[in-house]
Design a protein around this motif. Sequence first.
Motif, PDB file in Angstrom:
ATOM      1  N   SER A 179      49.297 -79.713 -34.625  1.00  6.49           N
ATOM      2  CA  SER A 179      49.945 -80.353 -35.327  1.00  6.49           C
ATOM      3  C   SER A 179      48.787 -81.473 -36.397  1.00  6.49           C
ATOM      4  N   GLY A 180      47.796 -81.298 -36.302  1.00  9.82           N
ATOM      5  CA  GLY A 180      46.777 -82.646 -36.975  1.00  9.82           C
ATOM      6  C   GLY A 180      46.458 -81.408 -38.449  1.00  9.82           C
ATOM      7  N   VAL A 181      46.346 -79.861 -37.901  1.00  5.95           N
ATOM      8  CA  VAL A 181      45.935 -79.186 -38.927  1.00  5.95           C
ATOM      9  C   VAL A 181      46.708 -79.278 -40.104  1.00  5.95           C
ATOM     10  N   GLY A 214      42.637 -90.707 -46.830  1.00  9.55           N
ATOM     11  CA  GLY A 214      42.844 -90.631 -46.174  1.00  9.55           C
ATOM     12  C   GLY A 214      43.545 -90.756 -44.896  1.00  9.55           C
ATOM     13  N   LYS A 215      42.552 -91.738 -43.583  1.00  6.52           N
ATOM     14  CA  LYS A 215      43.558 -92.337 -42.743  1.00  6.52           C
ATOM     15  C   LYS A 215      45.049 -92.344 -42.617  1.00  6.52           C
ATOM     16  N   ALA A 270      43.606 -84.573 -37.914  1.00  8.72           N
ATOM     17  CA  ALA A 270      43.836 -84.422 -39.006  1.00  8.72           C
ATOM     18  C   ALA A 270      42.542 -84.592 -40.095  1.00  8.72           C
ATOM     19  N   TRP A 271      42.170 -86.072 -39.638  1.00  9.64           N
ATOM     20  CA  TRP A 271      41.107 -86.338 -40.689  1.00  9.64           C
ATOM     21  C   TRP A 271      40.310 -85.749 -40.343  1.00  9.64           C
ATOM     22  N   ASN A 272      39.394 -84.670 -39.200  1.00  8.53           N
ATOM     23  CA  ASN A 272      38.390 -84.209 -39.366  1.00  8.53           C
ATOM     24  C   ASN A 272      38.335 -83.220 -39.804  1.00  8.53           C
ATOM     25  N   TYR A 273      39.291 -82.791 -39.796  1.00 12.00           N
ATOM     26  CA  TYR A 273      40.234 -81.784 -41.211  1.00 12.00           C
ATOM     27  C   TYR A 273      40.018 -81.663 -42.371  1.00 12.00           C
ATOM     28  N   SER A 295      39.465 -77.605 -34.563  1.00 10.73           N
ATOM     29  CA  SER A 295      40.301 -77.431 -35.876  1.00 10.73           C
ATOM     30  C   SER A 295      38.911 -78.035 -36.571  1.00 10.73           C
ATOM     31  N   THR A 296      38.255 -78.905 -36.698  1.00 16.98           N
ATOM     32  CA  THR A 296      36.389 -78.985 -37.948  1.00 16.98           C
ATOM     33  C   THR A 296      36.366 -77.543 -37.800  1.00 16.98           C
TER      34      THR A 296
END
Length: 239
Positions: free
Chosen positions: A49-51, A114-115, A139-142, A202-203
Amino acid sequence: MKKQFIGDRAFYRMLLKIAVPIIIQQGITQFVNMLDNIMVGQVGTLAMSGVSIANELLLILMLSIFGTVSAVSIFSAQYFGQQNYKGVHQCFRIKFLLLGVLTAAAAFVYLVFGKQLISFYMNPDANTPQAITETAGYAWNYMRIMVFGYIPFAVCQIFSSTVRESGETVLPMYASVSAVLTNLVFNYILIFGHFGLPALGSTGAAVATVISRFVELGVITAGLALHRENYPFLEGIAE
């Protein structure tokens, strides 16, 4: 009358020769991001979901790059048809200027805001605070890594579009295929932690995609450098 409005076989052979590699290249370009979603989904639903959220936001930049390049390409193709290479050079430089400004501005927005942009996708009524925090973190790390992959991606689109305008569509297709294969290999290594490397989830997917973008740029620049005789319109383009 039929040939006037429909065209003969030679026309359609020429059309398919140009169109099919472009279709394949654009499909592969979109498949790179989908590949991240698929492979990260094996890690966990929240990570996927984050990606997906990050890719939704980054899609704006990708479409802006395609739109900018396509707009200038209308003029560049006309100049090439006239064998006005100085005009092709000017269009090439305009692409660099516009995409340089666009990519820099987008990188600033994504890295600074971004956040906040990611938070718009979070629904506290439908998810637990822990799930929201984890998803936003993925999501943020990606996103903060993927942003840097759009620098080589933008440069690659400048070269690819200029080459396509000359009727050469195979080299950009090969570059895109190389990007997908690179992304697939490094996703397998970095997401799941193979060959002694840590599992980055995800990273790792973001790092793999950035690497694939540099490989794509490397393939197309190497192809141009090794076969300069096939692209005479590129002579003096950096002056």
